[in-house]
Design a protein around this motif. Structure first.
Motif, PDB file in Angstrom:
ATOM      1  N   LEU A   3      -7.781   3.557   7.754  1.00 56.90           N
ATOM      2  CA  LEU A   3      -6.370   3.304   7.463  1.00 56.90           C
ATOM      3  C   LEU A   3      -5.568   4.609   7.448  1.00 56.90           C
ATOM      4  N   MET A  42       0.845  -1.193   0.000  1.00 51.98           N
ATOM      5  CA  MET A  42       0.000   0.000   0.000  1.00 51.98           C
ATOM      6  C   MET A  42       0.879   1.241   0.000  1.00 51.98           C
ATOM      7  N   MET A  53     -11.368  -8.262   0.102  1.00 59.70           N
ATOM      8  CA  MET A  53     -10.179  -8.144   0.932  1.00 59.70           C
ATOM      9  C   MET A  53     -10.260  -6.914   1.855  1.00 59.70           C
ATOM     10  N   ALA A  83       5.059  -5.520   8.273  1.00 57.89           N
ATOM     11  CA  ALA A  83       3.681  -5.397   7.792  1.00 57.89           C
ATOM     12  C   ALA A  83       3.670  -5.164   6.285  1.00 57.89           C
ATOM     13  N   PHE A 125      -2.242  -7.104   9.696  1.00 63.64           N
ATOM     14  CA  PHE A 125      -1.019  -6.339   9.431  1.00 63.64           C
ATOM     15  C   PHE A 125      -1.236  -4.836   9.589  1.00 63.64           C
ATOM     16  N   MET A 126      -2.415  -4.354   9.270  1.00 62.77           N
ATOM     17  CA  MET A 126      -2.589  -2.906   9.217  1.00 62.77           C
ATOM     18  C   MET A 126      -3.456  -2.336  10.322  1.00 62.77           C
ATOM     19  N   PRO A 169      -5.679 -11.491   7.007  1.00 59.45           N
ATOM     20  CA  PRO A 169      -4.282 -11.081   7.190  1.00 59.45           C
ATOM     21  C   PRO A 169      -4.121  -9.567   7.078  1.00 59.45           C
ATOM     22  N   VAL A 170      -4.858  -8.942   6.159  1.00 51.67           N
ATOM     23  CA  VAL A 170      -4.750  -7.496   5.986  1.00 51.67           C
ATOM     24  C   VAL A 170      -5.176  -6.765   7.260  1.00 51.67           C
ATOM     25  N   MET A 178       0.891 -11.109   0.677  1.00 55.00           N
ATOM     26  CA  MET A 178      -0.501 -11.571   0.640  1.00 55.00           C
ATOM     27  C   MET A 178      -1.176 -11.113  -0.646  1.00 55.00           C
ATOM     28  N   CYS A 179      -0.973  -9.830  -0.992  1.00 60.16           N
ATOM     29  CA  CYS A 179      -1.603  -9.307  -2.211  1.00 60.16           C
ATOM     30  C   CYS A 179      -1.054 -10.029  -3.440  1.00 60.16           C
ATOM     31  N   VAL A 211      -8.970 -13.769   2.649  1.00 56.47           N
ATOM     32  CA  VAL A 211      -7.750 -12.973   2.520  1.00 56.47           C
ATOM     33  C   VAL A 211      -7.836 -11.576   3.142  1.00 56.47           C
ATOM     34  N   LEU A 222       4.641  -8.449   4.482  1.00 53.02           N
ATOM     35  CA  LEU A 222       3.583  -9.461   4.538  1.00 53.02           C
ATOM     36  C   LEU A 222       2.368  -9.038   3.712  1.00 53.02           C
ATOM     37  N   THR A 223       2.042  -7.730   3.749  1.00 57.33           N
ATOM     38  CA  THR A 223       0.898  -7.261   2.958  1.00 57.33           C
ATOM     39  C   THR A 223       1.169  -7.448   1.478  1.00 57.33           C
TER      40      THR A 223
END
Lengths: 118, 554
Positions: B453, A1, B277, A43, B124-125, B120-121, A50-51, B117, A46-47
């Protein structure tokens, strides 16, 4: 991101002046800087992983469905282990984050909080 | 109901999106009423009696706002993980995804993966920071250093829109499925769901809602595990044998082992993926659950448990779907002239009968009903919190509301939302509401997620940017859905859609982020400068939990 933060920016003198002293001490502690740098890096990795895994899977379905139809055994196609692999990867990546968080981030975070006291 | 395959082909991509497969199938045709299913009704009464006891127990422990919204923060990471997984394992994902697998094999797995999915997001965020910064609703986090009034109004709008669309889909689906499973009248089914949910939430608050969800999650995981075990036993625990028998039994033959007709084009596929997601990370009833645990460490644990449980659950539905192809699709007992007796959603239900007889069929039917109840209770609670905590206490009363008044308003809001849900459920009975959960995910990804976010991770976000971006995201998601195939063609009956894709998220989420960014960097106001100055303090708290509200007040 693109919105992931850059690692700790130094505070402007003006911003530092208006922070409560205990918060300022945490902000300026080495542990806090390290915590942010490490956590953000993990993060982000890993993000992105995953994406890449998920959208790679989706794009494979969209552009090359025949690829996933390749037989790997007598009846099982490549799509089955790949699909299950995406499920397991989601769980595994989450678990990796927790592992790092338990072993490193909690310690750094506690250390940062301790620096609140002068 | 038409044949399963015909019904499944009838889905738009969005129709099949998000929990909706079951409901869209149930909804595209009217579900036929089944004979009264006594075993199921008795089991359901046992479940209701147990949950009412829990509600009574919880009611005696629910005295304050913190109790009502977050169970006083006393839920453990494992319990919360179960409850979150429970929120996610709706009747729709259980019946719907197994029906998708039954209908077209591999394609069902694509949806299951999409739903997973997002977790996990979130980990992590969002999860830990959310817990450190917030108290009761995600608007607490978004408005932490930004303008209370505009941000909370926007967040409440995002919450209520998401919750309403989700609720309509759940209520209509509930009515149809209960008509199918129990042989009850549609309106009665909708009212039973509405009234029970009002009782759970109004009296028992988050504590009762969480425990109802936990019990249901355990029952559903147990039931599904048993079914998957019996399926594997019937093929001698050989995966090869399961697939071989399924290919032999299914009219599509080997095609069920590869991606088929669901993914029409890359844009739709990616857009759907984005909605699933990032929408998960913007669902208010899921986010609210992170405030029920003690601290960020427990929040983190809950995501790991939830991810593991949801992943396990989707593996089970995959086996159940293939098992149904073998054991149900070939058994005349479960078929009528057109296909599956009772419609395509009945694959897992018939399989329950095939592997466990009448008693187990009753159990699974009761669990499906319980699942709907538990999910709508969580949705209603998050909607009520947006009304009482964000709109009433912080916008209308400007943060001066006392605990007692806010608690009273939250209960009124629960009752009002419950009645609204019943009304909407009845009003939409004959409508095709398949697009609604898809829309809920798209709005969550486009209005809620970007603000949450960016408010946590970007110093530069200002109130003006958040309001512009969030409203644009909300508006774009709704507009594109209305102009797309799912509504413009299927509901409004036009020939050609104005917007060609079923899933708007790739556009609406991008618009939201650009709006937030542009609205913020062009914001030269004094307020924007002050908001940026507050970021340092917020950052310390969000990263370390320093100064975070100790969850439990007692």
């Amino acid at each position: 991101m693109s919105s992931m933060p850059s690692s700790a920016q130094p505070l402007s003198a003006q911003e530092a002046a208006q922070l409560p002293p205990d918060v300022l001490r945490i902000y300026q502690s080495a542990a806090f800087t390290e915590l942010r740098a490490r956590r953000n890096r993990l993060a982000l990795i890993l993000t992105v992983a995953m994406c890449a895994i998920y959208y790679g899977f989706v794009l494979a379905i969209a552009f090359a469905p025949q690829l996933l139809a390749i037989k790997t055994g007598e009846v099982i196609t490549l799509g089955i282990p790949v699909g299950l692999g995406v499920i397991l990867a989601s769980i595994a990546l989450t678990a990796i984050y927790v592992r790092y968080a338990n072993s490193q981030f909690d310690r750094l975070s506690a250390e940062a909080r301790r620096s609140a006291q002068a | 109901m038409s044949t399963p395959l015909k019904t499944l082909r009838g889905f738009g991509l969005l129709g099949a999106l998000a929990a909706t497969p079951a409901f869209s199938a149930a909804l595209e045709g009217q579900a036929e009423k089944q004979p009264l299913n006594l075993t199921a009704i008795v089991m359901f009464f046992i479940f209701v009696a147990a949950t009412l006891c829990i509600t009574w127990w919880a009611a005696r422990r629910t005295h304050s706002r913190a109790d009502f919204y977050t169970a006083g923060g006393g839920i453990t990471g494992f319990q919360n993980g179960l409850a979150i997984a429970g929120d996610y394992m709706s009747a729709a994902s259980f019946l719907g995804i197994s029906a998708l697998v039954f209908g077209s094999g591999f394609d069902g797995l694509i949806y299951a993966i999409g739903f997973l999915v997002g977790w996990p997001v979130i980990m992590f965020m969002i999860a830990e920071r959310l817990r450190n910064l917030g108290k009761f609703t995600f608007a607490d986090v978004a408005s932490y250093r930004l303008g209370q009034k505009p941000i909370r109004t926007l967040s409440a709008a995002g919450t209520l829109v998401t919750v309403s669309f989700y609720l309509i889909a759940q209520m209509v689906g509930a009515g149809q499925l209960i008509k199918l499973l129990f042989g009850l009248d549609y309106n009665i089914a909708v009212m039973i769901v509405g009234v029970l949910m009002i009782v759970y939430v109004t009296f028992g608050g988050m504590l009762a809602t969480t425990w109802v969800q936990i019990i249901k999650a355990v029952l559903l995981l147990g039931g599904a595990s048993f079914m998957a075990f019996m399926v594997m036993r019937s093929v001698g625990f050989s995966v090869d044998e399961l697939f071989r028998s399924a290919i032999a039994a299914h009219t599509d033959g080997e095609a069920i082992m590869a991606p088929g007709k669901f993914v029409k084009d890359p844009v739709s596929a990616v857009s759907l993926g984005i909605a699933l997601m990032f929408g998960t990370a913007g669902l208010p009833h899921i986010l609210m659950r992170f405030f029920t645990v003690k601290d960020a460490v427990e929040a983190r644990k809950s995501v790991l448990y939830a991810t593991g449980l949801v992943g396990y659950f989707y593996l089970l539905t995959f086996i159940i779907g293939f098992g149904a192809i073998v054991l149900v699709g070939t058994n005349a007992l479960y078929l009528d002239g057109a296909g599956l007796r009772g419609g395509s959603n009945m694959a897992a239900v018939h399989l329950a009968h095939a592997v466990g007889g009448d008693l187990f069929l009753g159990f699974i039917s009761a669990v499906a009903f319980a699942t709907i109840l538990a999910v709508v209770a969580g949705l209603t609670l998050s909607g009520a919190a947006a009304v009482s905590h964000d709109l009433y206490a912080n916008v209308f009363k400007r943060g001066t509301a006392n605990d007692v008044d806010e608690l009273r308003v939250s209960r009124y809001a629960t009752i009002a939302l419950g009645i609204l849900a019943i009304g909407l459920g009845i009003a939409f009975e004959k409508q095709n509401v398949a697009f609604m959960v898809g829309l809920a995910f798209a709005v969550a990804a486009s209005a809620n997620f970007p603000i949450i976010l960016l408010s946590m991770l970007w110093r530069g976000l200002t109130t003006r940017g958040a309001v512009i971006g969030g409203s644009l995201g909300l508006f774009t998601a709704v507009l594109l859905t209305v102009l797309g195939p799912a509504v413009w063609v299927k509901v409004l009956g036009h020939v050609e859609p104005i917007f060609p894709y079923d899933a708007p998220a790739i556009f609406s989420m991008t618009v939201a982020f650009i709006g937030c960014w542009l609205g913020s960097i062009t914001d030269r106001s004094e307020q924007a400068r002050i908001e940026a100055m507050r970021y340092g303090e917020q950052l310390v708290r969000s990263e370390t939990g320093y100064g975070a509200a100790a969850a439990s007040n007692h």
